[in-house]
Scaffold this active site. Sequence first.
Site, short mmCIF file in Angstrom:
data_model
loop_
_atom_site.label_atom_id
_atom_site.label_comp_id
_atom_site.label_asym_id
_atom_site.label_seq_id
_atom_site.Cartn_x
_atom_site.Cartn_y
_atom_site.Cartn_z
N ASP A 13 -106.32 -13.38 8.69
CA ASP A 13 -105.92 -14.74 8.29
C ASP A 13 -104.87 -15.34 9.21
O ASP A 13 -104.99 -16.49 9.64
CB ASP A 13 -105.41 -14.74 6.85
CG ASP A 13 -106.55 -14.68 5.84
OD1 ASP A 13 -107.71 -14.85 6.26
OD2 ASP A 13 -106.28 -14.46 4.65
N ARG A 93 -89.99 -11.08 1.02
CA ARG A 93 -90.37 -12.47 1.31
C ARG A 93 -89.19 -13.39 1.63
O ARG A 93 -89.24 -14.14 2.60
CB ARG A 93 -91.22 -13.07 0.19
CG ARG A 93 -92.58 -12.41 -0.02
CD ARG A 93 -93.27 -12.07 1.26
NE ARG A 93 -94.66 -11.66 1.08
CZ ARG A 93 -95.31 -10.84 1.89
NH1 ARG A 93 -94.68 -10.32 2.94
NH2 ARG A 93 -96.57 -10.53 1.69
N ASP A 122 -96.58 -14.93 -3.34
CA ASP A 122 -95.93 -14.95 -2.04
C ASP A 122 -95.75 -16.36 -1.48
O ASP A 122 -94.73 -16.67 -0.87
CB ASP A 122 -96.71 -14.07 -1.04
CG ASP A 122 -96.54 -12.59 -1.36
OD1 ASP A 122 -95.48 -12.22 -1.90
OD2 ASP A 122 -97.47 -11.81 -1.08
N SER A 173 -106.53 -5.42 -0.57
CA SER A 173 -105.46 -6.20 0.03
C SER A 173 -104.18 -5.39 -0.12
O SER A 173 -103.80 -5.03 -1.23
CB SER A 173 -105.34 -7.55 -0.68
OG SER A 173 -104.09 -8.12 -0.40
N1 ARG Z 1 -98.09 -8.46 -6.89
C1 ARG Z 1 -97.04 -8.13 -5.99
C2 ARG Z 1 -96.05 -9.27 -5.89
O1 ARG Z 1 -96.36 -10.36 -6.27
C3 ARG Z 1 -97.56 -7.71 -4.63
C4 ARG Z 1 -98.05 -8.80 -3.76
C5 ARG Z 1 -98.61 -8.29 -2.48
N2 ARG Z 1 -98.85 -9.36 -1.56
C6 ARG Z 1 -99.90 -9.44 -0.79
N3 ARG Z 1 -100.01 -10.49 -0.04
N4 ARG Z 1 -100.82 -8.51 -0.75
O2 ARG Z 1 -94.96 -9.08 -5.43
#
Ligand code: ARG
Length: 404
Positions: A13, A93, A122, A173
Amino acid sequence: MEKVVLAYSGGLDTSVAIKWLKERYNREVIALTIDVGNERDFSAIQQKALKVGAIKAVVKDAKEVFVNEFIFPALQAGAVYEGQYPLATALARPLIARLLVEVAKAEGATAVAHGCTGKGNDQVRFDVGVAALAPDFKIIAPAREWGMTREETIKYADRHGIPVPITVASPYSIDENLWGRSIECGVLEDPWAEPPEEVYAWTKSPDKTPDKPAYVEIGFEHGIPATLDGKRLDGVSLIRQLNELAGAHGVGRIDHVENRLVGIKSREIYEAPAGTVLLRAHQALEAMTLSKAQLRFKQKVAMEMADIIYNGLWFSALREDLAAFVASTQRFVTGTVRLKLFKGNCTVVGRKSPFSLYSFSLATYDKGDKFDQSASPGFIHIWGLPVRTQSQVQGIGETTEEET
Ligand code: ARG
């Protein structure tokens, strides 16, 4: 041409995004890749960004900052989302958002970009983080805008000579950093399906772990882990070593159906060996060095802090206020905790501190008892007074006729 700084992972991506930002927004792309302890070949990622068309590719090692400014304060707070998730991704993040803004300012750009879709947490963390630090910046989220399916993204990549990584074949993912690893998608989207062994990378299956337990001692100074088995280590090394050790004993697997900020419930698998051990050890040391009142209040703060971090509000005044409270609570959280790692379990088996509030002479039932038992009846008389009064007037535990 105007520039944009893109948070670049090297995946499909964000690689496609480099081309797309040029095509759609007519922007030159500076790729920024952050090392938060995800074992990657960063120079290969850098090369790829340039090959795909970035005018510059920057890699920053942010491991130390991540540990000291994000992970350890969260550990001190006891921040665990919904009682399960130690917040690895959520903590990284805001740091990435801060570095995006820093690099953009240094490069004379007023826009940043990231590869998040419109369905997750995110995007919120990046957008709100950037908004807090550079309110005038433009934020572009190509994958949220372009409306391409996975197939179409791969076709787009092929058309533009963007190498499609073989990992695209993986149905999962995955995101990882020092504090943990998360796995979503594929068969995991069925909450009834047991996670196949292949999703785990940091933790051994408990049926394949050593038949003898391992013991580990964590030394804390003011709530910060400082030693491992008596050896002083910097935070990054300590977390790394603990991930290895606890992971080898199958410790740190988490299977959670969690509430995303955008209203979706999602099934998440996490691996957080070091996080699991450190959170448990820290909690055990607090149980010994904080008063009951401090502990009770701090639990509420922990939950609030976890929500704030999860919901993308790291750069907020409330988070700063609560962090000041947490820092104050850690003044005497110094001492050592001993844990046993065995077949996927992590158990506290000992704790000691120069500031321990545990008093042997008060607790013991043996010789040396200093507790004055003759004071108890008076205490209990007053403690129970309101209950006795109410019972006499209104009765307790019997349903009266008027009520039914
Ligand atoms: N569910 C978790 C969170 O919101 C993990 C997110 C993982 N992010 C990703 N882009 N795969 O913090």
